[in-house]
Design an enzyme around this catalytic site. Structure first.
Site, PDB file in Angstrom:
ATOM      1  N   GLY A  51       0.919  -1.400  -0.065  1.00  6.60           N
ATOM      2  CA  GLY A  51       0.039  -0.026   0.011  1.00  6.60           C
ATOM      3  C   GLY A  51       0.978   1.093  -0.029  1.00  6.60           C
ATOM      4  O   GLY A  51       1.729   1.389   0.929  1.00  6.60           O
ATOM      5  N   ARG A  84      10.299  -1.237  -4.737  1.00  5.41           N
ATOM      6  CA  ARG A  84       9.052  -1.244  -5.531  1.00  5.41           C
ATOM      7  C   ARG A  84       9.181   0.077  -6.092  1.00  5.41           C
ATOM      8  O   ARG A  84       9.025   1.179  -5.537  1.00  5.41           O
ATOM      9  CB  ARG A  84       7.664  -1.357  -4.571  1.00  5.41           C
ATOM     10  CG  ARG A  84       7.751  -2.572  -3.954  1.00  5.41           C
ATOM     11  CD  ARG A  84       6.383  -2.941  -3.379  1.00  5.41           C
ATOM     12  NE  ARG A  84       5.576  -3.265  -4.681  1.00  5.41           N
ATOM     13  CZ  ARG A  84       4.194  -3.380  -4.384  1.00  5.41           C
ATOM     14  NH1 ARG A  84       3.558  -3.244  -3.530  1.00  5.41           N
ATOM     15  NH2 ARG A  84       3.571  -3.857  -5.450  1.00  5.41           N
ATOM     16  N   ASP A 223      -0.997   4.832  -6.939  1.00  5.00           N
ATOM     17  CA  ASP A 223       0.513   4.808  -6.429  1.00  5.00           C
ATOM     18  C   ASP A 223       1.225   5.912  -7.257  1.00  5.00           C
ATOM     19  O   ASP A 223       2.488   6.259  -6.511  1.00  5.00           O
ATOM     20  CB  ASP A 223       0.911   3.394  -7.095  1.00  5.00           C
ATOM     21  CG  ASP A 223       0.567   2.333  -6.002  1.00  5.00           C
ATOM     22  OD1 ASP A 223      -0.585   1.773  -6.394  1.00  5.00           O
ATOM     23  OD2 ASP A 223       1.075   1.888  -5.053  1.00  5.00           O
ATOM     24  N   ASN A 233      -2.262   3.033 -10.527  1.00  7.51           N
ATOM     25  CA  ASN A 233      -2.819   2.160  -9.270  1.00  7.51           C
ATOM     26  C   ASN A 233      -2.789   0.532  -9.790  1.00  7.51           C
ATOM     27  O   ASN A 233      -2.563  -0.008 -11.088  1.00  7.51           O
ATOM     28  CB  ASN A 233      -4.373   2.654  -8.972  1.00  7.51           C
ATOM     29  CG  ASN A 233      -4.506   2.038  -7.868  1.00  7.51           C
ATOM     30  OD1 ASN A 233      -4.087   2.303  -6.792  1.00  7.51           O
ATOM     31  ND2 ASN A 233      -5.878   1.619  -7.597  1.00  7.51           N
TER      32      ASN A 233
END
Ligand code: MRU
Length: 330
Positions: A51, A84, A223, A233
């Site tokens: 998240g 990430r 994101d 996203n």
């Protein structure tokens, strides 16, 4: 209605981090102790911590742990950020911590501050979104954007919580979110804990729900939001936006401002994380051959043209998003 936080997603314990292992939810609510940069990177890469918002705060603490262990600060920062690539929150948080360290300040203060800022930003998004989406009771959401993904009540799910807290009717249609099922495992669990009505559907059923009149609005997280409003996203978001557009259903993005990336001009410039084939192939009976070719992007980009509004703690943005984003950037 009980709308308190179900769990703490992340906490600093003085010598490390405690994070809820989101791979295990809802089967178990187990906490991991992370004491080194490597452990933080591993938790991020394997989605034990996931998240965009929690990635940011965890990343800042990871940087702190790396620097405390004597690692070169630039190396520590780049190792965390590389864990990430799509969620710009991670990059923003680590850069803030790195800049503080360069100024001779303690980057831990930055990381601790982020926990509080995120909580406050989620509360503001919840309230602004509640007003923006007044009368939209049946909300379709994707992936997980709630208390597990933030240190508050969430972004898209923060709006749901704000509606429930205000005593307004709300029902969430939560997509399963293949391949890792953040919707089925995390969003459904969070909402059930809070006593908020939720209906689970497979990703492939969303278009039928939208065209069939079951949904008043779609609300998802982000994101990374490019300077023109194009939004990355969780994979499957683009399909929802296309179906919502076809069905005439409003499509909203809810995100804290640190998901906005003015340095990225548009969606084509957003790096999209590719993940391992094993997430799609699965294991056990019925699995395709392990060497089956797989395309497994973790995110997709929804063009700004398909987005009705972007709810941030600084305000609700409407098209054209380029000038709206530039106007709120500071
Ligand atoms: O791969 P994940 O589970 O980290 O993806 C999460 C999402 O796509 C969320 O919508 C986004 O990070 C916003 S969380 C507030």
């Amino acid at each position: 209605m009980a709308v308190t936080r179900a769990v703490e997603s992340i906490a600093w314990t003085g010598d490390g981090l405690t994070v809820l292992d989101q791979r295990r939810v809802p089967d178990a609510t187990e906490y991991l102790r992370l004491r080194t940069l490597d452990e933080v990177v591993e938790a991020i890469a394997t989605l034990a911590v996931r998240g965009a918002n929690v990635l940011g705060t965890a990343g800042a603490f990871g940087f702190v742990l790396g620097v405390r262990a004597g690692l070169d600060p630039d190396e520590a920062a780049s190792r965390v950020v590389a864990a990430r690539p799509t969620a710009v929150n991670l990059q923003v948080a680590v850069e803030l911590a790195r800049e503080a360290q360069l100024r001779g300040e303690d980057p831990l203060d930055v990381a601790l501050g982020l926990l509080e800022e995120d909580r406050a930003a989620c509360a503001a998004i919840g309230e602004l979104g509640r007003r923006e989406l007044a009368g939209a009771d049946r909300l379709l959401t994707h992936c997980n954007t709630g208390a597990l993904a933030t240190t508050g009540r969430g972004t898209a799910l923060g709006i749901v919580h704000a509606k429930a807290a205000a005593g307004e009717p709300v029902r969430v249609y939560a997509t399963e979110t293949r391949p890792l099922r953040q919707g089925a495992r995390l969003t459904v669990w969070e909402l059930q804990q809070a006593g908020i009505p939720v209906t689970l559907l497979i990703d492939a059923a969303a278009a039928a729900a939208l065209t069939g009149g079951l949904i008043d609005a779609v609300v998802v997280g982000a994101d990374r939001i490019a300077a023109n409003g194009d939004t990355a996203n969780k994979i499957g978001t683009l399909a929802l936006a296309i179906a919502a557009h076809h069905a005439g259903v409003p499509f909203y993005v809810a995100a804290t401002w640190n998901a906005v990336d003015p340095a990225t001009p548009d969606g084509a410039a957003i790096p999209i994380e590719q993940r391992d084939a094993s997430e799609v192939i699965g294991i056990g009976a019925g699995a395709p051959a392990a060497d089956t070719a797989v395309w497994n992007p973790a995110f997709d980009v929804t063009p700004a043209a398909l987005i009705t509004g972007i709810v941030t703690e600084r305000g609700v943005l409407h098209p054209p998003f380029g000038p709206a984003i530039a106007g709120l950037a500071r």
